[in-house]
Design an enzyme around this catalytic site. Structure first.
Site, PDB file in Angstrom:
ATOM      1  N   HIS A 199       0.810  -1.225   0.000  1.00 50.42           N
ATOM      2  CA  HIS A 199       0.000   0.000   0.000  1.00 50.42           C
ATOM      3  C   HIS A 199       0.837   1.267   0.000  1.00 50.42           C
ATOM      4  O   HIS A 199       0.282   2.367   0.013  1.00 50.42           O
ATOM      5  CB  HIS A 199      -0.913   0.015   1.238  1.00 50.42           C
ATOM      6  CG  HIS A 199      -0.184   0.303   2.501  1.00 50.42           C
ATOM      7  ND1 HIS A 199       0.653  -0.598   3.104  1.00 50.42           N
ATOM      8  CD2 HIS A 199      -0.149   1.418   3.270  1.00 50.42           C
ATOM      9  CE1 HIS A 199       1.161  -0.073   4.187  1.00 50.42           C
ATOM     10  NE2 HIS A 199       0.700   1.155   4.320  1.00 50.42           N
ATOM     11  N   CYS A 222       4.120   0.439  11.229  1.00 47.72           N
ATOM     12  CA  CYS A 222       4.006   0.906   9.855  1.00 47.72           C
ATOM     13  C   CYS A 222       4.910   2.114   9.700  1.00 47.72           C
ATOM     14  O   CYS A 222       5.907   2.250  10.396  1.00 47.72           O
ATOM     15  CB  CYS A 222       2.552   1.221   9.514  1.00 47.72           C
ATOM     16  SG  CYS A 222       1.838   2.543  10.513  1.00 47.72           S
TER      17      CYS A 222
END
Length: 684
Positions: free
Chosen positions: A62, A226
């Site tokens: 992503h 992340c």
């Protein structure tokens, strides 16, 4: 003079251009990761916004990182919180090390799959090293439709291009443990790898504080990270100390989503993650915890329905605790100025009481405006702070607060003949919302759902105009037509009951009013009593009821004074002393929201002391001769035409007796520094 070098950034996807501040993710919206822009896509084909070398492809596909020949590090982030989907809606067409030209395809997004997963598909482009390589990033007009490859922003470089920068090699691909990682040049990667032990040591204290305050290793199933956040899978989120973690030096904020407890770190997330894992061990690095099933969470000890409060009393207590938590968090930013304003109001009351100033003098009017403005416009301030706490739109909620205290509505509410209005045929009773707290907390709470609902039905290109005004309209109507009249009805009923008790027994009414009045203040239910006090003073020249209300201020001040005397925590001592002085000047909000409600036992013990003080006031038949009270309002207890006599002595006994009772009870039973966060939580 040499002209500054510039580089164009293209739209990576077709869609609607958004300012970074409009992105529904606080880390990107606040430019924590760097300057940039975003696009709400109408197509799933994503192209490179710049020419350069691919430095990172997230394991979950992503996010893609690029570095240009001029040294710009550009991140293309696809979707909000799409890391949870483990790459399912994405197909990447590049690998780490590839060289790509602006406009060539990077990846494809399945927009329908993102919609089914209830994830926003917003594509975000940021220059992550903008602070060091940019003089400015000029974004073209937002709120417009563009096609992919359209020039959207211009980067104004701070330095001349570095020769050979195009030869920068790739970083190592993200490990199996990482869902995504910050991208960097080879030289930066080497520099970080050499200094890694020092970096881990540097962040060890922060890692310890975070682990401790999420409930310790025993409350952690696994940890991943992340690009900006540590993402904990906890057994019980209720064990985590949100406020403590959010206030740690090095933590930006705390968020909860998708079963994850997210600690937002920012650019240093890799180092903090390494420090956390150094303490927990590799067993906690488990990607399979990404979307725990009901069975696995139950086996791991995660809270289930049976762990939720059962029974009406525990649920009521839990709900009240949540409401009070939001109120205190929303009030904290204004506690200091509320305390100072309260002290100034007390000084003005003393000056007018001794006829040093008159209420018509220019000096008084200016000083009173300074002292009173914070209280009068408190709904506006609370709308902003509560919205930030709860995640609704701060500007819209501030406007809602302004609507509630709009002059024509306030004027109408002050007269019985105009307080009863109709809104589209619905009978509505207006009330004064100046200095009110509870209605704005409810409005901010509802604002999250109202805003979300409006965004579902209003097209994106109309949202910037229609969502804010419709949200303000809906919330204002709910408060004015539903919450306000409900509070008025309940407060009038309570006032009638209290008046009946007082007529039956002043001592008993003192006990009841003294014990409950400050709780009524919290929920705005005291407005039914105030008119009775005003009417008593206007028609009879005195009010026994106001003498009891005065006691409640002293009790709250005595409670917070006890916290000041007992605590060894310097910030708490400072706010406690200021709040105590403010309460003795007749303003209890700083004491209530800054300390007493925050440490709930302090408020409970203070209310007990207040009830005892009210009982004493009723037994002594203490009377009040002006709309003033607490310790600073002592002139209001001097009987006109008599002077200092039995009533004033009764005031001294009841008020200073209450002060003594409240201070001693809270000191002995109501507060301990053990109620504060553990010392390790403040480690830096």
């Amino acid at each position: 003079m040499k002209k500054a070098a510039t580089r164009r950034l293209l739209a990576p996807v077709a869609g609607w251009v958004l300012a970074l501040a409009d992105v529904q993710d606080p880390v990107f919206a606040t430019a924590t990761m760097g300057p940039g822009f975003a696009i709400q896509p109408t197509d799933g084909r994503v192209v490179a916004p710049v020419s350069g070398r691919v430095t990172v492809v997230a394991a979950t596909k992503h996010a893609v990182g690029l570095v240009t020949a001029s040294g710009l590090e550009v991140l293309v982030h696809m979707g909000i919180d799409t890391v949870d989907l483990n790459g399912a809606p994405f197909v990447c067409h590049v690998q780490v090390g590839d060289t790509i030209q602006a406009g060539e395809v990077l990846a494809e997004m399945d927009l329908a799959a993102l919609q089914r997963a209830q994830k926003l598909a917003t594509v975000i482009v940021v220059v992550t090293n903008g602070q060091t390589v940019l003089d400015d990033l000029i974004v073209a007009a937002t709120d417009q439709m563009v096609t992919a490859k359209t020039a959207v922003a211009t980067a104004v470089l701070a330095v001349t291009p570095v020769p050979g920068a195009q030869a920068v090699t790739s970083t190592t691909a993200a490990s199996d443990v990482e869902l995504e990682s910050e991208f960097e040049s080879e030289s930066e990667s080497k520099s970080k790898s050499k200094s890694k032990p020092n970096s881990t040591s540097k962040y060890a204290h922060l890692a310890t504080a975070i682990v401790t305050n999420v409930g310790g290793p025993g409350n952690i199933n696994s940890v991943i990270h992340c690009i900006t956040r540590l993402r904990f899978y906890l057994k019980d989120e209720h064990c985590a100390q949100d406020a403590v973690i959010a206030n740690l030096d090095g933590v930006i904020d705390v968020a909860k989503a998708g079963g994850q407890y997210q600690v937002v770190i920012g650019p240093a997330v890799n180092e903090v993650y390494d420090a956390v894992m150094a303490q927990l061990g590799p067993a906690f690095a488990d990607m399979t915890a990404g979307t725990p099933t009901a069975a696995t969470t139950q086996a791991a000890g995660a809270p289930t329905e049976t762990d939720a409060p059962t029974g009406w009393l525990p649920r009521l207590r839990h709900g009240m605790s949540q409401v009070i938590g939001v109120m205190t968090a929303a009030m904290i930013p204004v506690i200091g100025i509320l305390a100072g304003s309260g002290i100034l109001k007390g000084i003005l009351a003393a000056l007018t009481g001794f006829h040093v100033l008159t209420v018509t003098s220019g000096t008084y009017m200016v000083l009173n405006a300074v002292a009173d403005a914070t209280f009068y416009f408190l709904p506006v301030v609370l709308g902003f702070t509560a919205a930030k706490k709860l995640g609704s739109d701060p500007i819209v909620l501030a406007i809602v607060g302004a609507i509630l205290i709009y002059p024509s509505l306030m004027t109408a509410a002050g007269h019985a003949t105009t307080a009863q209005i109709t809104f589209f045929g619905v009978p509505t009773h207006l009330m004064s919302y100046a200095a009110s707290v509870f209605p704005m907390i409810v409005a901010a709470w509802l604002g999250v759902s109202v805003e979300r609902g409006l965004k579902r039905v209003i097209p994106l290109y109309l949202r910037s105009v229609f969502v804010p005004i419709l949200e303000a309209l809906i919330l204002s109507v709910i408060v004015l037509v539903v919450i306000g009249p409900l509070i008025t009805m309940i407060s009038k009923g309570l006032a009638s009951g209290i008046l009946a008790i007082y007529n039956f027994s002043p001592a008993l009414s003192g006990l009841v009013i003294g014990g409950l009045y400050q709780t009524m203040v919290i929920f705005g239910l005291h407005w039914g009593i105030i008119p009775i006090v005003i009417n008593d003073i206007a028609t009879n020249g005195h009010s026994y009821l106001n003498a009891i209300l005065s006691i409640t201020m002293v009790a709250q001040g005595g409670a917070v004074l006890a916290v000041f005397l007992k605590s060894k925590n310097k910030p708490l001592k400072e706010i406690s002393l200021a709040a105590a002085i403010s309460a003795f000047c007749g303003v209890t909000e700083p004491a209530l929201y800054g300390v007493n409600l925050k440490y709930k036992r302090v408020f409970v013990v203070a209310s007990i002391a207040s009830g005892l003080g009210g009982l004493l006031t009723g037994l002594l038949h203490v009377n009040n001769y002006a709309l003033s009270g607490s310790l600073i309002g002592f002139p209001a207890f001097i009987t006109p035409g008599v002077g200092i006599g039995p009533n004033f002595y009764g005031y001294l006994i009841s008020h200073y007796g209450t002060l003594l009772i409240a201070t001693i009870l809270v000191y002995l039973f109501g507060f301990s520094d053990k109620m504060l966060p553990a010392p390790s939580a403040t480690a830096k």
